[in-house]
Design a protein around this motif. Structure first.
Motif, short mmCIF file in Angstrom:
data_model
loop_
_atom_site.label_atom_id
_atom_site.label_comp_id
_atom_site.label_asym_id
_atom_site.label_seq_id
_atom_site.Cartn_x
_atom_site.Cartn_y
_atom_site.Cartn_z
N LYS A 1 4.10 14.88 4.89
CA LYS A 1 3.79 13.80 5.83
C LYS A 1 4.52 14.05 7.14
O LYS A 1 5.54 14.71 7.17
N PRO B 1 8.96 8.94 -0.89
CA PRO B 1 8.86 7.48 -0.83
C PRO B 1 7.73 6.95 -1.71
O PRO B 1 7.75 5.79 -2.13
N GLU B 2 6.75 7.84 -2.00
CA GLU B 2 5.61 7.40 -2.82
C GLU B 2 6.02 7.00 -4.24
O GLU B 2 5.28 6.34 -4.95
N GLU C 1 8.36 1.56 5.01
CA GLU C 1 7.19 1.70 5.87
C GLU C 1 5.99 2.13 5.04
O GLU C 1 6.06 3.10 4.28
N SER C 2 4.91 1.39 5.18
CA SER C 2 3.66 1.86 4.61
C SER C 2 2.85 2.45 5.76
O SER C 2 3.32 2.48 6.90
N VAL C 3 1.63 2.95 5.47
CA VAL C 3 0.82 3.52 6.54
C VAL C 3 0.60 2.48 7.63
O VAL C 3 0.70 2.76 8.81
N LYS C 4 0.35 1.24 7.20
CA LYS C 4 -0.08 0.23 8.17
C LYS C 4 1.07 -0.52 8.82
O LYS C 4 0.92 -1.00 9.93
N ALA C 5 2.20 -0.72 8.11
CA ALA C 5 3.20 -1.64 8.65
C ALA C 5 4.58 -1.35 8.09
O ALA C 5 4.74 -0.56 7.16
N VAL C 6 5.59 -2.02 8.68
CA VAL C 6 6.96 -1.90 8.21
C VAL C 6 7.38 -3.25 7.64
O VAL C 6 7.00 -4.29 8.14
N GLN D 1 -9.09 -0.65 2.84
CA GLN D 1 -8.82 0.47 1.94
C GLN D 1 -9.44 0.18 0.58
O GLN D 1 -9.80 -0.95 0.27
N THR E 1 2.10 6.11 13.10
CA THR E 1 2.31 5.91 11.67
C THR E 1 2.77 7.24 11.07
O THR E 1 3.05 8.19 11.78
N MET E 2 2.86 7.24 9.76
CA MET E 2 3.17 8.46 9.03
C MET E 2 1.83 8.97 8.49
O MET E 2 1.12 8.22 7.83
N GLY F 1 0.85 -1.18 0.00
CA GLY F 1 0.00 0.00 0.00
C GLY F 1 0.88 1.23 0.00
O GLY F 1 2.08 1.17 -0.36
N ASP F 2 0.29 2.37 0.45
CA ASP F 2 1.02 3.64 0.38
C ASP F 2 2.34 3.58 1.14
O ASP F 2 2.35 3.43 2.36
N VAL F 3 3.45 3.72 0.44
CA VAL F 3 4.75 3.76 1.10
C VAL F 3 4.99 5.18 1.61
O VAL F 3 4.84 6.15 0.87
N VAL F 4 5.29 5.31 2.89
CA VAL F 4 5.43 6.63 3.48
C VAL F 4 6.84 6.92 3.98
O VAL F 4 7.16 8.05 4.32
N PHE F 5 7.69 5.89 4.03
CA PHE F 5 9.04 6.14 4.52
C PHE F 5 9.93 4.97 4.11
O PHE F 5 9.53 3.83 4.12
N ARG G 1 5.67 2.91 15.70
CA ARG G 1 4.59 1.93 15.62
C ARG G 1 4.16 1.53 17.03
O ARG G 1 4.97 1.62 17.98
#
Lengths: 125, 882
Positions: free
Chosen positions: B359, A87-88, A60-65, B31, B337-338, A36-40, B318
């Motif tokens: 972000k 990162p997106e 890291e995505s919003v939900k998990a690493v 989602q 989270t971010m 999903g969305d990669v944020v870092f 986290r």
């Protein structure tokens, strides 16, 4: 899902392309879609050693690493610093957005070609 | 494992391409194809839909429903009014949370408790075990109704399409409404779990769920899943059971007061009795108070609390990651989270939300309760210690229609320091004051209804010698209530004050007037203070009781700030022991005219609450107040009360062209003397008690609460100005007041004809006062008012009764008093209406046209003029050196 034929793939969903003895490494379309969305992105530094089958960073995505696993043993010679701020790009253009380049390669894990990898992802999915 | 449960919208989610996951036994969308980041951002800038049909919906009905809920919930259920909702917690005996929930009162005799999906079974077991002995029932109606959260700045607009124009609910948070959406029954709550100031949760019979979802998507809303729901609530700092409530990562129960929301959700009302968890919660509350006062000596009942946390180094926190202060672990991240946000540019009301996405790595944590805001801690992120800070909050929802990210460390642009030498600064001040004066007086058209320009005579007198003097005085019984002055040289001012009282008594047609208060707000405080003192006059041995109940106009409905608990009532209003809120009852307004008090509904509330004070008067006022009707009603019903009319805005039109407060039965009139009246900026309290009446004592108390209660120095210069303005008003009253009403109605008609959306009833030409209200689009008021200012037209931006507050203002408030005094008639207001329409509707530059129109009207009317007065004024000015 798109798996370019000119690339090779690891079972941990990285892609690899050899350029004059240097391995260019990124994550596959399957990987970015699952994340999903990669944020870092946590990147190694130039000069760090990598070991085939071991983590060289994480994403890291919003939900998990998730760990980024290196398919080769060698030395990091370049990192894509653009990913620190954007990162997106890993979602938007996963085959353009390489993550690291590795040189002095001494070992490479058993890689899959595009067709094999696609079959592998279907088993996984 | 059991089959996963599905909501009424399951097929709809699949059709939209949702990724479905197991969430508390339900198969739910985490989602949609656009992804969590896009869903989060779309909620913040437009509107998202969340399927919350999985949440447990429990209907509590029966005779003992309130007593039962008082026993099992943390909140004050008796304080929950019809058509209101409240946040609450289900405590266990140890003061930890079994669950958190929302309680809704859509119906007089039933209550709806909405609990977390994953906890529904556990909650039912917990509640049913406590049910014996109470004559009421709990029914799980989760399957009967679907629930869709409609959240984001456009949510109100979209739902208003479906209601056919009616506001989805009253604008206040937690308001409820029962209505229909294009013919289908629906219950709407102004609640949510996103931090959006505009957000609703809609309950609709199951068979209409997919229809509502698709209809809202058609209107522009987009679906959002549990992923975005989690990042939105985290950014808003809202707790999630299992993370910020329940057990900590060590398995130790977390106290309820660890959650900042607890102070709103927990009541210790005596009427709740010994409810489940009370003793433990009282200990936590005591610890919480100590900690808030930075007394960390005994934190045993509340060792750790939930706080926002912002990562300063690069990375992502986290849930479960340890938090350290130095080498000592002080707790864990509970959610992290971010989170994306739209970057804002500019400051204050000029803030523009850009489309640039940034972000930030934020979270919530459960850490030692002695950590202070701004303290720097470290978080162990997979073996690396990264720096983080404890901010005040991540998001602020107090400036609707947008929820605004609060970025840690943001500093407002510092104003430039003046580095010129002092004489240069002094000269600059004179120059700039001259420019401002000429702009406001010669080029601008001022339509602020709370302002006026006083005549030259009033201005000159206000600046003359007594402006630097003192003249404290009070009546002394030993001298038969003769006013005794405490200072010398006050003979002239004594005479002026006596004459001012004489003129104002005549103006109001009343018995007594207090002129020493220096503002309208002070006039109200003086009156409230006197009412409270009068109430307690027969018992001076106890702490005085405050006023309650008090009936007033709600600020959102146009009520004066100076008659609100947050304004002048603040120190005089009691807390209602039943509701634990200020003992204020608001006038209900007509459903078909939200600017007007609903007299019949008001009578019902007066009977129910028997208010000891009824305060009429508003600052957004286009109608007469029903003083005579309410006076007649309280007299017939023999309800002892005091009727007060805060005439601040309409003081200058009191009389036959508007309304005559004392003739209609008001006992106290307060006001400011500079809005529609001709005076300098002061206040006034007038009463109509006669000397032989019991309540004449209240008047005498008003005098002592003026001096020494409110003022020592009562601003003697403007007292001279007040006397002159009272002369002017009594002399020119009829011409002026009739012109005001004629001009206001005509101005309203002209604005309407020019294409603007004028508020009010066309049958009475929209207004009965000096004010005209125009709608310019939800949330657009401030921007339009600023545009008009650049075009030399000064107006107020105004939130209408169906809007949330000043940043959401969708209207302009305009008054005709000042320009009427400068000679504007119907023809001039017609020209002005066209210029306003050109500027507002077509964004034309009309600055020079406005200045030209203004230039011909700079002579003050409704004041004394002619050769004799001109000569006297010139002589006075010459001799005193002005």
């Amino acid at each position: 899902m798109n798996f370019p034929a000119e690339l090779q793939y690891s079972r941990s969903h990285e892609w690899i392309r050899m350029e004059d003895g240097v391995a260019v490494i990124g994550i596959s379309d399957f990987a970015q879609s699952e994340l999903g969305d990669v944020v870092f992105v946590n990147l190694p530094e130039v000069g760090d050693d990598t070991t085939a089958g071991e983590a060289f960073g994480d994403v890291e995505s919003v939900k998990a690493v998730s760990d980024l696993v290196c398919p080769v043993t060698g030395t990091v010679c370049e990192v894509n610093e653009e990913l620190l701020d954007s990162p997106e790009k890993l979602n938007e253009d996963c085959y353009g957005a390489w993550i690291i380049k590795v040189e002095n390669i001494t070992e490479t894990e058993d890689l899959l070609n595009a067709a094999e990898y696609e079959a592998f992802t279907q088993e996984e999915g | 494992m059991d089959q996963l449960k599905r909501t009424q919208l399951y097929e709809t989610h699949l059709a939209a391409g949702a990724t479905m996951v197991d969430f508390g036994g339900w198969e739910m969308p985490v989602q949609y194809p656009t992804g969590i980041v896009a869903e989060h951002l779309y909620t913040r800038h437009f509107c998202s839909l969340f399927d919350v049909s999985h949440m447990g919906r429990l209907l509590i009905e029966g005779k003992d429903r309130v007593a039962f809920l008082q026993h099992v919930l943390s909140s004050n259920v008796e304080g929950l009014d019809l058509y209101k909702a409240q946040y609450c917690i289900l405590p266990d005996a140890d003061g930890s949370a079994v669950d958190d929930a929302y309680l809704y009162r859509f119906e007089e005799d039933r209550l709806l408790l909405v609990v977390n999906a994953a906890n529904t079974e556990k909650d039912l077991t917990h509640l049913n075990a406590l049910l014996p002995g109470y004559d009421c029932s709990i029914t799980d109606i989760t399957a009967d109704w679907a629930s869709i959260a409609v959240q984001g700045p456009k949510s109100k607009e979209l739902l208003t399409v479906l209601t056919g124009g009616e506001a989805p609910t009253e604008p206040m948070k937690n308001a409820l409404n029962t209505t229909t959406l294009e013919g289908r029954p629906a219950r709407i709550a102004k609640t949510g779990y996103t931090g959006e100031p505009l957000g609703y949760e809609v309950y609709i019979p199951s068979e209409h769920a997919a229809w509502l979802w698709n209809r809202l998507v058609e209107l522009g809303a987009r679906p959002a899943g549990l992923g975005a729901r989690d990042t939105l609530r985290l950014e808003a700092g809202m707790p999630l059971y299992g993370h910020e409530m329940g057990k900590d990562p060590d398995g130790t129960p977390m106290p309820i007061f660890a959650v900042p929301l607890a102070k709103f959700a927990v009541s210790f009302s005596e009427r709740k009795g010994d409810y489940v968890g009370r003793a433990a919660l009282e200990k936590q509350s005591a610890a919480f108070k100590r900690i808030m006062n930075r007394d960390f000596s005994d934190r045993a009942a509340l060792p750790r609390t939930i706080r926002p946390i912002t990562l300063l180094d690069r990375g992502v926190m986290r849930a479960g990651m340890p938090v350290y202060r130095g080498e000592e672990q002080i707790g864990w991240v509970t959610s992290g989270t971010m989170v994306p946000y739209y970057k804002a540019e500019g400051e204050g009301l000029e803030t523009v939300i850009t489309d640039k996405v940034e972000k930030r790595a934020i979270g919530l944590c459960y850490i030692d309760s002695d950590v202070l805001e701004d303290d720097v801690v470290t978080v162990d992120i997979r073996g690396k210690r990264l720096k983080a800070v404890i901010p005040a909050r991540h998001l602020d929802s107090m400036a609707p229609p947008y929820a605004r990210p609060i970025l840690y460390g943001y500093e407002l642009t510092a104003p430039e320091e003046d580095s010129e030498p002092r004489p240069a600064r002094a000269l600059a001040l004179l120059k700039r004051a001259e420019e401002n004066h000429l702009w406001r007086q010669k080029r601008c058209i001022n339509l602020i209804p709370s302002e006026n320009t006083p005549s030259r005579a009033v201005q000159m007198l206000s600046a003359s010698d007594p402006s630097c003097r003192y003249a404290e005085h009070k009546k002394v019984k030993s001298f038969y209530d003769r006013e005794i002055f405490y200072y010398q040289g006050t003979g002239f001012i004594e005479e002026v004050e006596r004459l001012a009282v004489q003129e104002l008594r005549e103006y109001f047609g009343c018995t007594e007037v207090e002129t020493r208060v220096t503002s309208g707000q002070m006039a109200n405080m003086c009156a409230f203070s006197a009412l409270m003192d009068w109430k307690n006059r027969l018992d001076r041995k106890h702490t005085p009781q405050r006023l309650g109940y008090v009936m007033n106009n709600h600020i959102i409905k146009g009520g004066h700030l100076s008659a609100q608990p947050m304004g002048a009532l603040h120190d005089y209003i009691a807390v209602d022991p039943v509701t634990e809120r200020s003992a204020v009852v608001n006038f209900p307004v007509c459903r078909d005219n939200i600017f007007k008090i609903d007299v019949e509904e008001t009578k019902k509330l007066i009977e129910q609450y028997r208010p000891e004070l009824i305060i009429f008067g508003k600052s957004m006022v286009i109608h007469k107040e029903p003083v005579a009707q309410i006076r007649q009603f309280v007299d017939e019903q023999k309800i002892p009360t005091t009727i007060m009319y805060d005439m601040a805005h309409v003081l200058g039109i009191a009389g036959p062209y508007f309304q005559d407060p004392f003739a209609e039965g008001a006992e106290i009139v307060t006001g400011s003397t500079h809005k529609s009246f001709f005076g300098p900026q002061r206040g006034v309290v007038a009463v109509n008690y006669k000397e032989d009446e019991l309540k004449y004592g209240l008047w005498e108390t008003i005098e002592t609460r003026a001096f020494p209660g409110s003022v020592s120095n009562h601003h003697l210069g403007t007292m001279l100005g007040l006397l002159m303005s009272a002369y002017e008003m009594n002399q020119f009253r009829h011409e002026y007041q009739s012109a005001i009403i004629r001009n206001a109605k005509s101005f309203a008609r002209s604005l309407k004809k020019a294409g603007l959306a004028v508020c009010g009833d066309p049958a009475i030409d929209y207004t009965e006062t000096h004010q005209v209200l125009v709608r310019v689009g939800y949330g657009e008021g401030a921007e339009i008012a600023s545009r008009l200012e650049k075009n030399n037209i000064i107006v107020n931006y105004q939130a209408t009764p169906d809007e949330e507050g000043f940043t959401a203002s969708g209207a302009l408030r305009m008054g005709v008093s000042e320009m009427t005094r400068f000679g504007f008639g119907e023809a001039e207001f017609e020209k002005l209406a066209q210029l306003i329409a050109a500027c507002v509707l077509r964004n034309e530059n009309v600055a020079e046209d406005v200045a030209r129109l203004r230039a011909d009207y700079t002579t003050m009317h409704y004041c004394f003029d002619g050769p004799e007065f001109d000569a006297a004024l010139e002589g006075f000015m010459g001799k005193i050196g002005f």
